[in-house]
Design an enzyme around this catalytic site. Structure first.
Site, PDB file in Angstrom:
ATOM      1  CB  SER A  30      -0.865  -0.017   1.265  1.00  0.00           C
ATOM      2  OG  SER A  30      -1.493   1.225   1.450  1.00  0.00           O
ATOM      3  CG  ASN A  36      -6.808   6.074  -1.927  1.00  0.00           C
ATOM      4  OD1 ASN A  36      -5.592   6.200  -1.827  1.00  0.00           O
ATOM      5  ND2 ASN A  36      -7.637   6.406  -0.956  1.00  0.00           N
ATOM      6  CE  LYS A  41      -1.404  -4.688   3.255  1.00  0.00           C
ATOM      7  NZ  LYS A  41      -1.618  -6.043   2.752  1.00  0.00           N
ATOM      8  CE1 TYR A  45      -4.025  -3.225   5.507  1.00  0.00           C
ATOM      9  CE2 TYR A  45      -3.542  -0.894   5.222  1.00  0.00           C
ATOM     10  CZ  TYR A  45      -3.817  -2.137   4.677  1.00  0.00           C
ATOM     11  OH  TYR A  45      -3.878  -2.283   3.303  1.00  0.00           O
TER      12      TYR A  45
HETATM   13  P1  NAD Z   1     -10.804  -7.654   0.970  1.00  0.00           P
HETATM   14  O1  NAD Z   1     -11.018  -7.729   2.430  1.00  0.00           O
HETATM   15  O2  NAD Z   1     -11.971  -7.375   0.094  1.00  0.00           O
HETATM   16  O3  NAD Z   1     -10.114  -9.001   0.438  1.00  0.00           O
HETATM   17  C1  NAD Z   1      -9.295  -9.797   1.244  1.00  0.00           C
HETATM   18  C2  NAD Z   1      -9.776 -11.236   1.101  1.00  0.00           C
HETATM   19  O4  NAD Z   1      -8.920 -12.094   1.848  1.00  0.00           O
HETATM   20  C3  NAD Z   1     -11.185 -11.455   1.634  1.00  0.00           C
HETATM   21  O5  NAD Z   1     -11.933 -12.161   0.688  1.00  0.00           O
HETATM   22  C4  NAD Z   1     -10.981 -12.288   2.915  1.00  0.00           C
HETATM   23  O6  NAD Z   1     -12.079 -13.160   3.148  1.00  0.00           O
HETATM   24  C5  NAD Z   1      -9.696 -13.021   2.588  1.00  0.00           C
HETATM   25  N1  NAD Z   1      -8.861 -13.397   3.737  1.00  0.00           N
HETATM   26  C6  NAD Z   1      -8.399 -12.604   4.748  1.00  0.00           C
HETATM   27  N2  NAD Z   1      -7.593 -13.305   5.558  1.00  0.00           N
HETATM   28  C7  NAD Z   1      -7.524 -14.582   5.046  1.00  0.00           C
HETATM   29  C8  NAD Z   1      -6.839 -15.764   5.422  1.00  0.00           C
HETATM   30  N3  NAD Z   1      -6.048 -15.789   6.499  1.00  0.00           N
HETATM   31  N4  NAD Z   1      -6.995 -16.865   4.642  1.00  0.00           N
HETATM   32  C9  NAD Z   1      -7.774 -16.851   3.541  1.00  0.00           C
HETATM   33  N5  NAD Z   1      -8.455 -15.755   3.144  1.00  0.00           N
HETATM   34  C10 NAD Z   1      -8.319 -14.630   3.889  1.00  0.00           C
HETATM   35  O7  NAD Z   1      -9.640  -6.583   0.710  1.00  0.00           O
HETATM   36  P2  NAD Z   1      -9.163  -5.880  -0.635  1.00  0.00           P
HETATM   37  O8  NAD Z   1      -9.601  -4.476  -0.615  1.00  0.00           O
HETATM   38  O9  NAD Z   1      -9.492  -6.732  -1.798  1.00  0.00           O
HETATM   39  O10 NAD Z   1      -7.603  -5.878  -0.384  1.00  0.00           O
HETATM   40  C11 NAD Z   1      -6.780  -6.944  -0.835  1.00  0.00           C
HETATM   41  C12 NAD Z   1      -5.361  -6.713  -0.372  1.00  0.00           C
HETATM   42  O11 NAD Z   1      -4.915  -5.433  -0.842  1.00  0.00           O
HETATM   43  C13 NAD Z   1      -5.176  -6.675   1.143  1.00  0.00           C
HETATM   44  O12 NAD Z   1      -3.943  -7.268   1.448  1.00  0.00           O
HETATM   45  C14 NAD Z   1      -5.155  -5.201   1.460  1.00  0.00           C
HETATM   46  O13 NAD Z   1      -4.460  -4.925   2.631  1.00  0.00           O
HETATM   47  C15 NAD Z   1      -4.436  -4.657   0.245  1.00  0.00           C
HETATM   48  N6  NAD Z   1      -4.734  -3.240  -0.015  1.00  0.00           N
HETATM   49  C16 NAD Z   1      -6.024  -2.837  -0.168  1.00  0.00           C
HETATM   50  C17 NAD Z   1      -6.302  -1.493  -0.392  1.00  0.00           C
HETATM   51  C18 NAD Z   1      -7.716  -1.029  -0.544  1.00  0.00           C
HETATM   52  O14 NAD Z   1      -7.939   0.178  -0.510  1.00  0.00           O
HETATM   53  N7  NAD Z   1      -8.692  -1.880  -0.731  1.00  0.00           N
HETATM   54  C19 NAD Z   1      -5.254  -0.565  -0.483  1.00  0.00           C
HETATM   55  C20 NAD Z   1      -3.938  -1.015  -0.346  1.00  0.00           C
HETATM   56  C21 NAD Z   1      -3.681  -2.373  -0.116  1.00  0.00           C
HETATM   57  C1  UD1 Z   2      -7.438   4.767   3.934  1.00  0.00           C
HETATM   58  C2  UD1 Z   2      -6.298   4.234   4.732  1.00  0.00           C
HETATM   59  C3  UD1 Z   2      -5.286   3.555   3.832  1.00  0.00           C
HETATM   60  C4  UD1 Z   2      -5.958   2.500   2.979  1.00  0.00           C
HETATM   61  C5  UD1 Z   2      -7.102   3.178   2.216  1.00  0.00           C
HETATM   62  C6  UD1 Z   2      -7.856   2.219   1.366  1.00  0.00           C
HETATM   63  C7  UD1 Z   2      -6.169   5.749   6.670  1.00  0.00           C
HETATM   64  C8  UD1 Z   2      -5.337   6.766   7.376  1.00  0.00           C
HETATM   65  N1  UD1 Z   2      -5.667   5.282   5.506  1.00  0.00           N
HETATM   66  O1  UD1 Z   2      -6.884   5.714   3.084  1.00  0.00           O
HETATM   67  O2  UD1 Z   2      -4.255   2.953   4.574  1.00  0.00           O
HETATM   68  O3  UD1 Z   2      -5.016   1.955   2.073  1.00  0.00           O
HETATM   69  O4  UD1 Z   2      -8.001   3.761   3.158  1.00  0.00           O
HETATM   70  O5  UD1 Z   2      -8.533   1.270   2.164  1.00  0.00           O
HETATM   71  O6  UD1 Z   2      -7.217   5.364   7.136  1.00  0.00           O
HETATM   72  N2  UD1 Z   2     -13.262  11.128   3.292  1.00  0.00           N
HETATM   73  C9  UD1 Z   2     -14.267  12.037   3.564  1.00  0.00           C
HETATM   74  N3  UD1 Z   2     -15.453  11.542   4.019  1.00  0.00           N
HETATM   75  C10 UD1 Z   2     -15.685  10.210   4.217  1.00  0.00           C
HETATM   76  C11 UD1 Z   2     -14.639   9.293   3.927  1.00  0.00           C
HETATM   77  C12 UD1 Z   2     -13.430   9.806   3.472  1.00  0.00           C
HETATM   78  O7  UD1 Z   2     -14.107  13.241   3.410  1.00  0.00           O
HETATM   79  O8  UD1 Z   2     -16.782   9.838   4.647  1.00  0.00           O
HETATM   80  C13 UD1 Z   2     -11.977  11.652   2.779  1.00  0.00           C
HETATM   81  C14 UD1 Z   2     -10.790  11.330   3.663  1.00  0.00           C
HETATM   82  O9  UD1 Z   2     -10.593  12.332   4.601  1.00  0.00           O
HETATM   83  C15 UD1 Z   2      -9.669  11.250   2.620  1.00  0.00           C
HETATM   84  C16 UD1 Z   2     -10.358  10.791   1.350  1.00  0.00           C
HETATM   85  O10 UD1 Z   2     -11.747  11.011   1.547  1.00  0.00           O
HETATM   86  O11 UD1 Z   2      -9.175  12.527   2.393  1.00  0.00           O
HETATM   87  C17 UD1 Z   2     -10.129   9.309   1.065  1.00  0.00           C
HETATM   88  O12 UD1 Z   2     -10.440   8.577   2.241  1.00  0.00           O
HETATM   89  P1  UD1 Z   2     -10.445   6.975   2.273  1.00  0.00           P
HETATM   90  O13 UD1 Z   2     -11.278   6.451   1.158  1.00  0.00           O
HETATM   91  O14 UD1 Z   2     -10.789   6.562   3.667  1.00  0.00           O
HETATM   92  O15 UD1 Z   2      -8.963   6.558   1.923  1.00  0.00           O
HETATM   93  P2  UD1 Z   2      -7.552   7.005   2.601  1.00  0.00           P
HETATM   94  O16 UD1 Z   2      -7.750   7.926   3.722  1.00  0.00           O
HETATM   95  O17 UD1 Z   2      -6.667   7.465   1.506  1.00  0.00           O
END
Ligand code: NAD
Ligand code: UD1
Length: 341
Positions: free
Chosen positions: A127, A182, A156, A152
């Site tokens: 991330s 994002n 990472k 969290y």
């Molecule tokens: P998500 O929660 O939708 O997907 C994760 C999946 O992993 C889920 O289906 C969950 O059931 C499964 N899971 C969790 N722990 C497990 C385990 N021990 N064994 C088997 N399955 C397991 O999340 P996502 O948004 O798809 O994110 C995927 C990856 O990307 C994660 O590692 C997350 O940290 C990373 N990531 C996500 C974002 C984001 O904004 N969504 C941003 C940066 C990094």
């Molecule tokens: C958050 C996480 C980041 C993670 C990402 C995606 C934190 C500090 N960081 O990032 O680690 O990878 O989510 O899961 O939590 N906002 C509003 N109103 C809302 C929701 C959000 O104004 O109701 C604003 C926030 O202040 C931010 C932007 O929207 O400026 C994006 O927010 P969000 O979607 O939560 O993502 P991140 O903060 O970038």
């Protein structure tokens, strides 16, 4: 023969879109998921999109016996994409040990099994959170990684170090960590997308739920930041563009001659958008008026971040194809579909 890729967390938000793109690119994805944060219907929806029957193993990838059983059942496995982790920043502050256990154990179990079975290719979900609030924007892969504010974020940062250490030990592993910005949006079919549990913490799911009348109004967390319109700036990437970066990563790893390799890549659009810009783009893409108010800043928010993605453009031969409006249109179509099901 198609290359078989085990996708841990393949029923989750990013994993499900990646399974579709792997299939489209001629790989054979196999899903491993314990459904701790996914609905079982997702797999049937992936099968509808791909017109296939993707293999699923339900179980926990921290469970070594289970994971080895999966590998043995599948035979020749070419690689892993490891999405399985807990991902809620706020929850990680309240339950740090759960986060350390799941995110570390799952990675360690996967890497050890890969080494034991000589599986060469590995792509990890990292991330942009590892950069914290960088002094210079856009961030490149050379931007220093900072001490993390949340458990969290720390998982990472440390997981990246673990992968690097495993590769440096001389193990026959070729690995890439992708630092996502994002991810937003959904598949164009509106059959798969993000399924937040409870009140969404992230901006776009909150916007679509507010527009659908599920939430009363959106609160913009602060408009007194040092940015052009006073609201925070992020790099919002369409989840399908992000999914395709995983396919490109596997292809890149496959083309590396050495059997020991590690690198990190930013995966974003290269462009920052403010919260107010996202709201305007959503209104344009959906034709919906959004009710919102300006509220106080959210604790822990960084002011702005967006990535330089030249390295992924050049080395992975990958670039984004979707605009912010495309992402928001697809997020809205997905939300409307949820209302119907
Ligand atoms: P998500 O929660 O939708 O997907 C994760 C999946 O992993 C889920 O289906 C969950 O059931 C499964 N899971 C969790 N722990 C497990 C385990 N021990 N064994 C088997 N399955 C397991 O999340 P996502 O948004 O798809 O994110 C995927 C990856 O990307 C994660 O590692 C997350 O940290 C990373 N990531 C996500 C974002 C984001 O904004 N969504 C941003 C940066 C990094
Ligand atoms: C958050 C996480 C980041 C993670 C990402 C995606 C934190 C500090 N960081 O990032 O680690 O990878 O989510 O899961 O939590 N906002 C509003 N109103 C809302 C929701 C959000 O104004 O109701 C604003 C926030 O202040 C931010 C932007 O929207 O400026 C994006 O927010 P969000 O979607 O939560 O993502 P991140 O903060 O970038």
């Amino acid at each position: 023969m198609k290359k078989k890729i085990i996708v841990t967390g393949g029923a989750g938000y990013i994993g499900s879109h990646t399974v579709v793109e792997l299939f489209n690119a001629g790989f054979e994805p196999v899903i491993v998921d314990n459904f701790s944060n996914a609905d079982k219907s997702v797999v049937a929806r992936i099968n509808e999109i791909t017109g296939s029957n993707i293999e699923l193993h339900e179980g926990d990838c921290c469970d070594e016996v289970f994971l080895k059983g999966v590998i043995e059942a599948e035979g020749a496995v070419d690689g892993f994409i490891h999405f399985a982790a807990y991902k809620a920043v706020g929850e990680s502050v309240k339950k740090p040990l759960d986060y350390y256990r799941n995110n570390f154990d799952s990675l360690l179990t996967v890497l050890k099994a890969m080494m034991e079975y000589s599986i060469p290719h590995f792509v990890f979900s990292s991330s942009c959170t590892v950069y914290g609030q960088a002094a210079v924007l856009p961030v490149t892969e050379e931007t220093p990684v900072q001490k993390q504010e949340s458990p969290y974020g720390n998982t990472k940062k440390v997981c990246e170090e673990m992968i690097n250490d495993a590769v440096n030990s001389g193990a026959k592993l070729k690995c890439i960590s992708l630092r996502y910005f994002n991810p937003i949006g959904a598949h164009a079919s509106a059959k798969i997308g993000e399924l937040p549990l409870g009140v969404p913490q992230n901006l776009v799911p909150f916007i679509t739920q507010a527009a659908a009348g599920i939430r009363r109004q959106l609160t913009v967390f602060g408009n007194d930041y040092d940015t052009p319109d006073g609201t925070c700036i992020r790099d919002y990437i369409h989840v399908v563009d992000l999914a395709k970066a995983h396919v490109k990563s596997l292809e890149y790893l496959g083309s590396r001659k050495a059997d020991n390799f590690y690198d990190v890549f930013n995966v974003g659009t290269g462009k920052g958008n403010s919260v107010l810009e996202v709201i305007k783009a959503f209104e344009k893409a959906s034709g919906q008026k959004l009710i919102y108010r300006i509220g106080p800043r959210r604790t822990g928010d960084i002011v702005q971040i967006y990535g330089n993605v030249n390295k992924a453009n050049k080395l992975l031969d990958w670039k984004t194809e979707m605009t912010l409006e495309d992402s928001l249109r697809d997020a809205w179509e997905w939300q409307k579909g949820l209302g119907r099901s």
